[in-house]
Write an enzyme that holds these catalytic residues in place. Structure first.
Site, PDB file in Angstrom:
ATOM      1  N   HIS A 224      15.062   8.718   6.375  1.00 17.63           N
ATOM      2  CA  HIS A 224      14.479   7.369   6.580  1.00 17.63           C
ATOM      3  C   HIS A 224      15.632   6.418   6.925  1.00 17.63           C
ATOM      4  CE1 HIS A 224      11.616   4.208   6.346  1.00 17.63           C
ATOM      5  NE2 HIS A 224      11.411   4.120   5.035  1.00 17.63           N
ATOM      6  N   HIS A 266      10.680  11.043  15.191  1.00 22.24           N
ATOM      7  CA  HIS A 266       9.882  10.082  14.421  1.00 22.24           C
ATOM      8  C   HIS A 266       8.515  10.670  14.108  1.00 22.24           C
ATOM      9  CE1 HIS A 266       8.099   6.265  13.219  1.00 22.24           C
ATOM     10  NE2 HIS A 266       9.345   5.824  13.100  1.00 22.24           N
ATOM     11  N   ASP A 321      17.038   3.787  14.133  1.00 24.31           N
ATOM     12  CA  ASP A 321      18.353   3.996  13.524  1.00 24.31           C
ATOM     13  C   ASP A 321      19.418   4.447  14.519  1.00 24.31           C
ATOM     14  OD1 ASP A 321      17.555   3.310  10.949  1.00 24.31           O
ATOM     15  OD2 ASP A 321      16.869   5.329  10.478  1.00 24.31           O
TER      16      ASP A 321
HETATM   17  C1  LIG Z   1      13.627   4.124  10.033  1.00 24.94           C
HETATM   18  C2  LIG Z   1      13.264   5.533  10.029  1.00 24.94           C
HETATM   19  O1  LIG Z   1      12.919   6.068   9.013  1.00 24.94           O
HETATM   20  S1  LIG Z   1      13.226   6.376  11.502  1.00 24.94           S
HETATM   21  C3  LIG Z   1      13.605   8.054  11.066  1.00 24.94           C
HETATM   22  C4  LIG Z   1      15.022   8.163  10.580  1.00 24.94           C
HETATM   23  N1  LIG Z   1      15.402   9.559  10.300  1.00 24.94           N
HETATM   24  C5  LIG Z   1      16.163  10.265  11.129  1.00 24.94           C
HETATM   25  O2  LIG Z   1      16.578   9.799  12.190  1.00 24.94           O
HETATM   26  C6  LIG Z   1      16.517  11.654  10.668  1.00 24.94           C
HETATM   27  C7  LIG Z   1      16.354  12.673  11.804  1.00 24.94           C
HETATM   28  N2  LIG Z   1      14.956  12.837  12.126  1.00 24.94           N
HETATM   29  C8  LIG Z   1      14.132  13.641  11.395  1.00 24.94           C
HETATM   30  O3  LIG Z   1      14.558  14.310  10.444  1.00 24.94           O
HETATM   31  C9  LIG Z   1      12.662  13.716  11.762  1.00 24.94           C
HETATM   32  O4  LIG Z   1      12.494  13.457  13.131  1.00 24.94           O
HETATM   33  C10 LIG Z   1      11.786  12.748  10.931  1.00 24.94           C
HETATM   34  C11 LIG Z   1      11.977  13.000   9.435  1.00 24.94           C
HETATM   35  C12 LIG Z   1      12.161  11.305  11.226  1.00 24.94           C
HETATM   36  C13 LIG Z   1      10.316  12.948  11.300  1.00 24.94           C
HETATM   37  O5  LIG Z   1       9.968  14.186  10.841  1.00 24.94           O
HETATM   38  P1  LIG Z   1       8.526  14.867  11.064  1.00 24.94           P
HETATM   39  O6  LIG Z   1       7.531  13.933  11.549  1.00 24.94           O
HETATM   40  O7  LIG Z   1       8.231  15.566   9.791  1.00 24.94           O
HETATM   41  O8  LIG Z   1       8.829  15.868  12.234  1.00 24.94           O
HETATM   42  P2  LIG Z   1       9.139  17.396  12.086  1.00 24.94           P
HETATM   43  O9  LIG Z   1      10.180  17.611  11.033  1.00 24.94           O
HETATM   44  O10 LIG Z   1       7.847  18.101  11.910  1.00 24.94           O
HETATM   45  O11 LIG Z   1       9.777  17.708  13.501  1.00 24.94           O
HETATM   46  C14 LIG Z   1       9.049  18.159  14.621  1.00 24.94           C
HETATM   47  C15 LIG Z   1       9.962  19.011  15.478  1.00 24.94           C
HETATM   48  O12 LIG Z   1      11.000  18.229  15.999  1.00 24.94           O
HETATM   49  C16 LIG Z   1      12.276  18.690  15.573  1.00 24.94           C
HETATM   50  N3  LIG Z   1      13.083  17.514  15.245  1.00 24.94           N
HETATM   51  C17 LIG Z   1      12.638  16.375  14.678  1.00 24.94           C
HETATM   52  N4  LIG Z   1      13.653  15.520  14.537  1.00 24.94           N
HETATM   53  C18 LIG Z   1      14.757  16.118  15.023  1.00 24.94           C
HETATM   54  C19 LIG Z   1      16.103  15.721  15.136  1.00 24.94           C
HETATM   55  N5  LIG Z   1      16.505  14.543  14.716  1.00 24.94           N
HETATM   56  N6  LIG Z   1      16.992  16.586  15.681  1.00 24.94           N
HETATM   57  C20 LIG Z   1      16.569  17.788  16.109  1.00 24.94           C
HETATM   58  N7  LIG Z   1      15.292  18.228  16.028  1.00 24.94           N
HETATM   59  C21 LIG Z   1      14.409  17.394  15.480  1.00 24.94           C
HETATM   60  C22 LIG Z   1      11.990  19.519  14.338  1.00 24.94           C
HETATM   61  O13 LIG Z   1      13.000  20.487  14.128  1.00 24.94           O
HETATM   62  C23 LIG Z   1      10.666  20.116  14.685  1.00 24.94           C
HETATM   63  O14 LIG Z   1      10.878  21.170  15.589  1.00 24.94           O
HETATM   64  P3  LIG Z   1       9.998  22.522  15.479  1.00 24.94           P
HETATM   65  O15 LIG Z   1       8.582  22.057  15.707  1.00 24.94           O
HETATM   66  O16 LIG Z   1      10.556  23.357  16.570  1.00 24.94           O
HETATM   67  O17 LIG Z   1      10.212  23.029  14.106  1.00 24.94           O
HETATM   68  O1  LIG Z   2       7.755   4.325  10.285  1.00 21.55           O
HETATM   69  C1  LIG Z   2       8.497   5.210   9.855  1.00 21.55           C
HETATM   70  O2  LIG Z   2       8.086   6.324   9.398  1.00 21.55           O
HETATM   71  C2  LIG Z   2       9.967   5.042   9.862  1.00 21.55           C
HETATM   72  C3  LIG Z   2      10.412   3.829  10.611  1.00 21.55           C
HETATM   73  O3  LIG Z   2      10.595   3.861  11.808  1.00 21.55           O
HETATM   74  C4  LIG Z   2      10.577   2.594   9.870  1.00 21.55           C
HETATM   75  O4  LIG Z   2      10.337   2.569   8.658  1.00 21.55           O
HETATM   76  O5  LIG Z   2      10.980   1.588  10.472  1.00 21.55           O
END
Ligand SMILES: CC(=O)SCCNC(=O)CCNC(=O)[C@H](O)C(C)(C)COP(=O)(O)OP(=O)(O)OC[C@H]1O[C@@H](n2cnc3c(N)ncnc32)[C@H](O)[C@@H]1OP(=O)(O)O
Ligand SMILES: O=C([O-])CC(=O)C(=O)O
Length: 384
Positions: A224, A266, A321
């Site tokens: 997050h 996301h 981010d």
């Molecule tokens: C303000 C915020 O909170 S915005 C989010 C901030 N977090 C990050 O940037 C951390 C990196 N990103 C992630 O870990 C994820 O994209 C999350 C947690 C934000 C979203 O996760 P989910 O909705 O659960 O997506 P999920 O984990 O199912 O990913 C779907 C696919 O994309 C891939 N994927 C998702 N994010 C990434 C990434 N950052 N890098 C590489 N691959 C990724 C996963 O490996 C998965 O691939 P698969 O289907 O082949 O297994």
């Molecule tokens: O909406 C989400 O899951 C994460 C995000 O981009 C935020 O909190 O700004």
């Protein structure tokens, strides 16, 4: 009762809300009907908080009264500053310090004992929390650098006052506008994990200090808000190693299949996050103005690599981010303060959603599918 499992509550509707709307396929974000691009360009952070909490943009008089009431709440007691100093002395992580400090701030709130059903009192408490978070964060950073805290000023806006308290100097217009815009972009985002955490806590009719403390905890995680710090740390690591960012990311992905590039992907957006579009442009602009576009170029190269691999099309695109880190870094903000800054803004959304939910409250209480044993005979301790 449905037994369909929705892991991570993906796509589950749990509440009605008029605070923010996200169209994940179109890459659109709206606060109370207003497009994020317009708000980022036109509104101050205080205006946005007013909008989120009151449902309408303030008139000039309303905004001026709101600004004054926020500015009046900025100072904290010496006892709070002593706690800030102790946390800095203990080398606490900034988000952990903030978690403790939000909780501690209730000790000096004159309405701490007000019942959570008194939504007006909760709004006033929320205003105090929002106004004081920058004060304790800036003081924390200064204490750990061995410097005395700088008292807040009531003649500066929320964004400018924070930068002033952090550095001891009034920011220039570019820094003030950029930081204010970043705060606006982070203020709300539907039922993201930290907002939902705050709402779950609020749904027990616990007070807003508990809700915000929980929100800080949820935001700190790398999936997050913690990702903004991770993005900058990644860029710094690549730079220090003297590596090409694309080669580095390629290799890291080959070596560890499950490696997540911070700031990418996301739950809701299947395209580039509209906030990342705005922050990217700002990062490029700051790089060009300073003559040092290195950080922007590195982030941009990684994004282009993801696009070339067809990953952006699959929704693994920059989220908020990804470019916020390079923007903050170019403003001279310490890297481990990036996530606390996110909290400083998102507190507006935590409070807005918690109070909106509490006004029509129903305890949030989902279920887990039980996968354990049943009907075991209880063995005495000697039989185990
Ligand atoms: C303000 C915020 O909170 S915005 C989010 C901030 N977090 C990050 O940037 C951390 C990196 N990103 C992630 O870990 C994820 O994209 C999350 C947690 C934000 C979203 O996760 P989910 O909705 O659960 O997506 P999920 O984990 O199912 O990913 C779907 C696919 O994309 C891939 N994927 C998702 N994010 C990434 C990434 N950052 N890098 C590489 N691959 C990724 C996963 O490996 C998965 O691939 P698969 O289907 O082949 O297994
Ligand atoms: O909406 C989400 O899951 C994460 C995000 O981009 C935020 O909190 O700004």
């Amino acid at each position: 009762m449905s037994d369909e499992l929705k892991k991570g509550l993906e796509g589950v509707l749990v509440a009605e809300s008029s605070l923010s709307f996200i169209d994940g396929d179109a890459g659109k974000l709206v606060y109370r009907g207003y497009d994020i691009e317009d708000l980022a360009r036109e509104a101050t952070f205080e205006e946005v908080v007013y909008l989120l909490w009151n449902g309408e943009l303030p008139t000039r008089e309303e905004l001026s009264a709101f600004n004054e009431s926020m500015a009046a709440e900025r100072p904290v007691d010496d006892a709070v500053l002593d706690t800030v100093a102790a946390l800095a002395e203990a080398d606490e992580e900034p988000m952990a310090a903030l978690r403790t400090l939000v909780s501690y701030l209730s000790a000096e709130d004159p309405e701490a004992d007000a019942d959570a059903t008194d939504l007006d009192a909760s709004t006033r408490k929320g205003r105090r929390i929002t106004a004081k978070i920058p004060t304790v964060l800036a003081a924390f950073d200064r204490f750990r650098r061995g410097e005395d805290p700088v008292a807040p000023r009531d003649d500066l806006g929320h964004a400018a006052n924070f930068l002033y308290m952090l550095t001891g100097e009034e920011p220039d217009a570019v820094a003030e506008e950029t930081f204010d815009m970043a705060l606006t972009l982070h203020a709300d985002h539907g039922l993201n994990a930290s907002t939902f955490t705050a709402m779950v806590i609020g749904s027990t009719m616990a007070d807003v200090y508990s809700a915000v403390t929980g929100g800080v905890g949820a935001l700190s995680g790398p999936l997050h808000g913690g990702a903004n710090q991770d993005v900058m740390e990644l860029l710094l690591e690549i730079d220090e190693a003297g590596e090409d960012p694309v080669e580095y990311v390629k290799r890291a992905r080959e070596e560890r299949e499950d490696w997540r590039v911070p700031g990418m992907g996301h739950r809701v957006y299947s395209v580039k996050d509209p906030r990342a579009v705005i922050l990217e442009a700002k990062s490029e602009e700051l790089g060009a103005a300073s003559g040092d576009a290195k950080w922007y170029d590195m982030a941009d190269a990684i994004e282009s690599f993801f696009a070339d691999q067809g990953l952006v099309e699959k929704g693994i695109a920059p989220n908020v981010d990804f470019y916020s880190g390079t923007v903050y870094y170019q403003l001279g903000i310490p890297v481990d303060m990036f996530t606390p800054i996110f909290a400083m803004s998102r507190v507006g959304g935590w409070l807005g959603h918690t109070l909106e939910y509490q006004a029509e409250n129903r305890l949030i209480r989902p279920r887990a599918r039980y996968t354990g044993e049943k009907d075991l005979d209880f063995p005495s301790i000697d039989e185990r």
